[in-house]
Scaffold this motif. Sequence first.
Motif, PDB file in Angstrom:
ATOM      1  N   TRP A  80      14.009  -1.401   1.965  1.00 55.02           N
ATOM      2  CA  TRP A  80      13.568  -0.867   3.239  1.00 55.02           C
ATOM      3  C   TRP A  80      14.110  -1.705   4.389  1.00 55.02           C
ATOM      4  O   TRP A  80      14.315  -2.903   4.248  1.00 55.02           O
ATOM      5  CB  TRP A  80      12.041  -0.868   3.320  1.00 55.02           C
ATOM      6  CG  TRP A  80      11.348   0.024   2.337  1.00 55.02           C
ATOM      7  CD1 TRP A  80      10.763  -0.339   1.172  1.00 55.02           C
ATOM      8  CD2 TRP A  80      11.170   1.442   2.445  1.00 55.02           C
ATOM      9  NE1 TRP A  80      10.217   0.747   0.529  1.00 55.02           N
ATOM     10  CE2 TRP A  80      10.448   1.861   1.297  1.00 55.02           C
ATOM     11  CE3 TRP A  80      11.533   2.401   3.384  1.00 55.02           C
ATOM     12  CZ2 TRP A  80      10.090   3.186   1.074  1.00 55.02           C
ATOM     13  CZ3 TRP A  80      11.181   3.724   3.167  1.00 55.02           C
ATOM     14  CH2 TRP A  80      10.476   4.108   2.024  1.00 55.02           C
ATOM     15  N   THR A  81      14.315  -1.069   5.524  1.00 51.21           N
ATOM     16  CA  THR A  81      14.740  -1.798   6.726  1.00 51.21           C
ATOM     17  C   THR A  81      13.509  -2.225   7.531  1.00 51.21           C
ATOM     18  O   THR A  81      12.408  -1.750   7.304  1.00 51.21           O
ATOM     19  CB  THR A  81      15.623  -0.910   7.612  1.00 51.21           C
ATOM     20  OG1 THR A  81      14.846   0.220   8.066  1.00 51.21           O
ATOM     21  CG2 THR A  81      16.855  -0.422   6.863  1.00 51.21           C
ATOM     22  N   CYS A 132       8.041   1.932  11.684  1.00 48.34           N
ATOM     23  CA  CYS A 132       7.546   3.313  11.619  1.00 48.34           C
ATOM     24  C   CYS A 132       6.200   3.375  10.904  1.00 48.34           C
ATOM     25  O   CYS A 132       5.259   4.036  11.370  1.00 48.34           O
ATOM     26  CB  CYS A 132       8.549   4.203  10.888  1.00 48.34           C
ATOM     27  SG  CYS A 132      10.134   4.432  11.734  1.00 48.34           S
ATOM     28  N   ALA A 133       6.105   2.680   9.780  1.00 49.53           N
ATOM     29  CA  ALA A 133       4.869   2.697   9.004  1.00 49.53           C
ATOM     30  C   ALA A 133       3.727   2.052   9.786  1.00 49.53           C
ATOM     31  O   ALA A 133       2.580   2.524   9.742  1.00 49.53           O
ATOM     32  CB  ALA A 133       5.077   1.972   7.678  1.00 49.53           C
ATOM     33  N   TYR A 134       4.037   0.989  10.504  1.00 50.10           N
ATOM     34  CA  TYR A 134       3.014   0.280  11.271  1.00 50.10           C
ATOM     35  C   TYR A 134       2.505   1.146  12.424  1.00 50.10           C
ATOM     36  O   TYR A 134       1.295   1.217  12.681  1.00 50.10           O
ATOM     37  CB  TYR A 134       3.596  -1.026  11.787  1.00 50.10           C
ATOM     38  CG  TYR A 134       2.609  -1.949  12.460  1.00 50.10           C
ATOM     39  CD1 TYR A 134       1.288  -2.037  12.031  1.00 50.10           C
ATOM     40  CD2 TYR A 134       3.003  -2.750  13.525  1.00 50.10           C
ATOM     41  CE1 TYR A 134       0.383  -2.896  12.642  1.00 50.10           C
ATOM     42  CE2 TYR A 134       2.108  -3.617  14.150  1.00 50.10           C
ATOM     43  CZ  TYR A 134       0.805  -3.684  13.702  1.00 50.10           C
ATOM     44  OH  TYR A 134      -0.083  -4.534  14.313  1.00 50.10           O
ATOM     45  N   TYR A 135       3.415   1.818  13.093  1.00 51.18           N
ATOM     46  CA  TYR A 135       3.019   2.725  14.174  1.00 51.18           C
ATOM     47  C   TYR A 135       2.108   3.824  13.626  1.00 51.18           C
ATOM     48  O   TYR A 135       1.048   4.121  14.213  1.00 51.18           O
ATOM     49  CB  TYR A 135       4.261   3.348  14.821  1.00 51.18           C
ATOM     50  CG  TYR A 135       3.940   4.410  15.853  1.00 51.18           C
ATOM     51  CD1 TYR A 135       3.606   4.060  17.162  1.00 51.18           C
ATOM     52  CD2 TYR A 135       3.948   5.767  15.522  1.00 51.18           C
ATOM     53  CE1 TYR A 135       3.295   5.029  18.105  1.00 51.18           C
ATOM     54  CE2 TYR A 135       3.648   6.740  16.453  1.00 51.18           C
ATOM     55  CZ  TYR A 135       3.316   6.361  17.748  1.00 51.18           C
ATOM     56  OH  TYR A 135       3.004   7.332  18.681  1.00 51.18           O
ATOM     57  N   LEU A 136       2.501   4.418  12.511  1.00 51.46           N
ATOM     58  CA  LEU A 136       1.701   5.487  11.916  1.00 51.46           C
ATOM     59  C   LEU A 136       0.324   4.955  11.505  1.00 51.46           C
ATOM     60  O   LEU A 136      -0.691   5.640  11.689  1.00 51.46           O
ATOM     61  CB  LEU A 136       2.423   6.077  10.704  1.00 51.46           C
ATOM     62  CG  LEU A 136       1.716   7.238   9.992  1.00 51.46           C
ATOM     63  CD1 LEU A 136       1.499   8.405  10.941  1.00 51.46           C
ATOM     64  CD2 LEU A 136       2.531   7.680   8.769  1.00 51.46           C
ATOM     65  N   LEU A 192      16.354   3.969   7.433  1.00 48.95           N
ATOM     66  CA  LEU A 192      15.023   3.582   6.983  1.00 48.95           C
ATOM     67  C   LEU A 192      15.083   2.901   5.614  1.00 48.95           C
ATOM     68  O   LEU A 192      14.382   1.921   5.369  1.00 48.95           O
ATOM     69  CB  LEU A 192      14.099   4.797   6.908  1.00 48.95           C
ATOM     70  CG  LEU A 192      13.789   5.503   8.234  1.00 48.95           C
ATOM     71  CD1 LEU A 192      12.846   6.680   7.988  1.00 48.95           C
ATOM     72  CD2 LEU A 192      13.151   4.540   9.218  1.00 48.95           C
ATOM     73  N   ARG A 193      15.920   3.452   4.749  1.00 45.87           N
ATOM     74  CA  ARG A 193      16.073   2.857   3.410  1.00 45.87           C
ATOM     75  C   ARG A 193      17.554   2.735   3.110  1.00 45.87           C
ATOM     76  O   ARG A 193      18.303   3.701   3.183  1.00 45.87           O
ATOM     77  CB  ARG A 193      15.373   3.714   2.353  1.00 45.87           C
ATOM     78  CG  ARG A 193      15.097   2.980   1.065  1.00 45.87           C
ATOM     79  CD  ARG A 193      14.054   3.675   0.218  1.00 45.87           C
ATOM     80  NE  ARG A 193      13.476   2.761  -0.744  1.00 45.87           N
ATOM     81  CZ  ARG A 193      12.396   3.018  -1.474  1.00 45.87           C
ATOM     82  NH1 ARG A 193      11.776   4.182  -1.330  1.00 45.87           N
ATOM     83  NH2 ARG A 193      11.918   2.132  -2.329  1.00 45.87           N
ATOM     84  N   ARG A 229       0.812  -1.223   0.000  1.00 42.40           N
ATOM     85  CA  ARG A 229       0.000   0.000   0.000  1.00 42.40           C
ATOM     86  C   ARG A 229       0.847   1.276   0.000  1.00 42.40           C
ATOM     87  O   ARG A 229       0.297   2.383   0.070  1.00 42.40           O
ATOM     88  CB  ARG A 229      -0.940   0.010   1.206  1.00 42.40           C
ATOM     89  CG  ARG A 229      -1.972  -1.103   1.199  1.00 42.40           C
ATOM     90  CD  ARG A 229      -3.114  -0.820   2.172  1.00 42.40           C
ATOM     91  NE  ARG A 229      -2.680  -0.759   3.556  1.00 42.40           N
ATOM     92  CZ  ARG A 229      -3.003  -1.649   4.492  1.00 42.40           C
ATOM     93  NH1 ARG A 229      -3.744  -2.701   4.164  1.00 42.40           N
ATOM     94  NH2 ARG A 229      -2.595  -1.514   5.734  1.00 42.40           N
ATOM     95  N   GLY A 230       2.155   1.130  -0.025  1.00 43.60           N
ATOM     96  CA  GLY A 230       3.027   2.298  -0.055  1.00 43.60           C
ATOM     97  C   GLY A 230       3.110   3.038   1.260  1.00 43.60           C
ATOM     98  O   GLY A 230       3.468   4.228   1.304  1.00 43.60           O
ATOM     99  N   GLU A 231       2.798   2.343   2.364  1.00 40.25           N
ATOM    100  CA  GLU A 231       2.766   3.029   3.659  1.00 40.25           C
ATOM    101  C   GLU A 231       4.154   3.318   4.210  1.00 40.25           C
ATOM    102  O   GLU A 231       4.306   4.214   5.045  1.00 40.25           O
ATOM    103  CB  GLU A 231       1.946   2.211   4.658  1.00 40.25           C
ATOM    104  CG  GLU A 231       0.464   2.163   4.315  1.00 40.25           C
ATOM    105  CD  GLU A 231      -0.396   1.677   5.461  1.00 40.25           C
ATOM    106  OE1 GLU A 231      -0.182   2.121   6.603  1.00 40.25           O
ATOM    107  OE2 GLU A 231      -1.282   0.841   5.216  1.00 40.25           O
ATOM    108  N   LEU A 232       5.163   2.584   3.763  1.00 40.53           N
ATOM    109  CA  LEU A 232       6.519   2.902   4.218  1.00 40.53           C
ATOM    110  C   LEU A 232       6.958   4.247   3.650  1.00 40.53           C
ATOM    111  O   LEU A 232       7.558   5.065   4.359  1.00 40.53           O
ATOM    112  CB  LEU A 232       7.506   1.799   3.812  1.00 40.53           C
ATOM    113  CG  LEU A 232       7.527   0.574   4.739  1.00 40.53           C
ATOM    114  CD1 LEU A 232       6.336  -0.340   4.485  1.00 40.53           C
ATOM    115  CD2 LEU A 232       8.825  -0.203   4.585  1.00 40.53           C
ATOM    116  N   GLN A 233       6.635   4.465   2.375  1.00 39.10           N
ATOM    117  CA  GLN A 233       6.970   5.755   1.773  1.00 39.10           C
ATOM    118  C   GLN A 233       6.177   6.878   2.434  1.00 39.10           C
ATOM    119  O   GLN A 233       6.703   7.969   2.674  1.00 39.10           O
ATOM    120  CB  GLN A 233       6.676   5.721   0.269  1.00 39.10           C
ATOM    121  CG  GLN A 233       7.085   6.998  -0.472  1.00 39.10           C
ATOM    122  CD  GLN A 233       8.580   7.248  -0.425  1.00 39.10           C
ATOM    123  OE1 GLN A 233       9.383   6.364  -0.732  1.00 39.10           O
ATOM    124  NE2 GLN A 233       8.992   8.464  -0.054  1.00 39.10           N
TER     125      GLN A 233
END
Length: 554
Positions: free
Chosen positions: A306-307, A313-317, A299-300, A261-265
Amino acid sequence: MTPANLAATVLSAARAVFETRGLDASVLPETTTLERPRNPEHGDYASTLALQLGKKTGVAPRELAAALAEELGRQPGVKSVEIAGPGFLNIRLDAAAAGVLARDIVLAGAKYGQSDSLHGEKINLEFVSANPTGPVHIGGVRWAAVGDALSRLLRAAGATVGTEYYFNDAGSQIDRFARSLYASAKGEPAPEDGYGGAYIAEIATAVQAEAPDVLKESETGALETFRRVGVELMFAEIKQSLVEFGVHFDTYFNEKDLHDRGELQEALDRLRDQGHIFEADGATWLRTTEFGDDKDRVLRKSDGDWTYFAADCAYYLDKRKRGFDRIVIMLGADHHGYIGRMKAMAACFGDDPAVNLEILIGQLVSLVRDGEPVRMSKRAGTVITLEDFVDAIGVDATRYALARYSSDSPIDIDIEEWTRATKDNKVYYVQYVAARTANVARNAADVGLTRGEPAAFNPGLLSHEKENDLLKALGEFPAVVASAAELREPHRVARYLEDVAAAYHRFYDNCRVLPLGDEPITDLQRARLWLNDATRTVIANGLALLGVSAPERM
C-alpha cells in the motif's frame, strides 16, 4: 449593551421601519454588524445597513437612514443617532447602557465570549501528528500551539470538536528509525539515511534496559525489537512533552491500526464502488484528476504494498465514519502539494471538499538569538525541539508567540524580545494587565471596597471617556472569538487582548479605582471595580483560549 445586542436593536428598528413604510421585509438580512468608528467624535458604533438596503428597496439611503435614526432614537440605551455621508448611521449609547456591560461580564465569568455560532458542527481537528522518529520539532511546536488554541476557539463557538494526533507507526521512516537505534546500540554510526542526535542514543539505551538481550537476537529480531520498543518510548516522550506544553488530544490514532483492521481495503472498495478506481501497470490507481489533482494517484503498488496515500484515504474515511462532518488537518509548509490530492480524494468518496475537508498550511518558524537563527538542538542535533523552545522563552511565551501570528506567515521568534519584562514582550504586556487587575481587586478588599450587590450597581457612573473606550473594547470579545473560530485564526484573539490591555492601561491612568487615604468609598469607585474585574475576566478568558495563564501576581 454589547455590540451584538445593539446590532439586534438596529435590525429590529429596521423591521419596524419596513413595516411602517410597507417595504418588502424579505430583503432584510438575518443579522447585521456594527463598526467602531476610528474617530470617537463619530459616535460609539456605526452601521451601514441603510446603504445596504437602499438599492434593494428603491429608497434613497439617506432617506432610509433618517427613518432608521428616528426609530433607533426611541430605543432604550441609545443616546443619539446621526446620519453621515451617503447614509451611515453613527450611534451613541448613554452611559448606563454602555456601563451595564461591566456587570454582565463579571456575572457571566468564564462563559463570557462563548457563543453558538458553530453549534451543530462536528469537527475533527488533526494537528502536530509528528512521526515518532524524534522529538517534536519547531514546526510541530507551532501546530501544537495554534491547533490547541483553535480547538478551544471552536468549542467556545459551540462546535463539537475531536482533537486527534495521527501516529505514523508504519512505513520506511520507522524502519530507518529502528536501524538508527540498532546502530547506536552497537556503537556504530547512524545509517546514511538514518537519524542522528543524542536522543537516538538515549532511546537505544532505554530499549536495551527493557530488552537486555536485544543485541543477542538475530538482526531481524533485534530490528523488530528496536522498532517496537523504540517507537513506544519515543511516542511516550512526545506525548509527555505535549502534555507539559498544555496540549491534550482526545484521540491518538495509530496508522498501523488501519492496516491491521483492513481499513485500507475497505477504503479501496468504497472508492471502487464510486467508480474512481482503475488498474494500470500492475498497480491500483485512484482517478483524482477528475477532481482537479495534477495526476492520478497509486493506492496499491504492483508489488502489493500500500502507498501512504492509501492510508490517507482510509484515515479520512475512518473519521467520516465516526460521525465528523468536517475534517480539519493542519500541515506544514512542505505539505502544500497535498492539498490537491486530498481534496480530490474527498470528492472521490462523494463528499464536498469545500465542506467536508479543510487543510490548513503553516509556514516556517525560526528561533532567533542576537539577530541570528538558532540552528540546531543540543539534543536532536539537526532541528529545534519543543523542549528547546520552552527552555528558551517558557511555555506561556511560546504558546502566545506562536498563536499571535497568522499561521500562513513565516515568523522569527526573538529570544530576547520574548523574555524581556517590558511592553515590547506582548505576552508580558497582556499578562501584566491580568496581574494588575487582580492586584487592584486585592487592594480594594484591603480597604473595604467591594463591588456590592449587582442590583446596586450604577452603570451610568461609568461616563469617563477612558471608561467608555474600555467598555467598547470588552464588548467586542464575543465577536472576536466567533470570527477567530470561523476563520481558523487564533491570532485575532491575541491581537485583541493587546488592544484591551492598552485600553485598560489608559483607564487605570485616568480613572482611579481605590480611595486615597481616608477618603470615603463612593459608588463611582464601586462601579469602577466592576469594570476592573470585567477586564480581568476578559483577559483571563482570552488567554485561556490561547492556552496561556492569567497570573494574579507578576
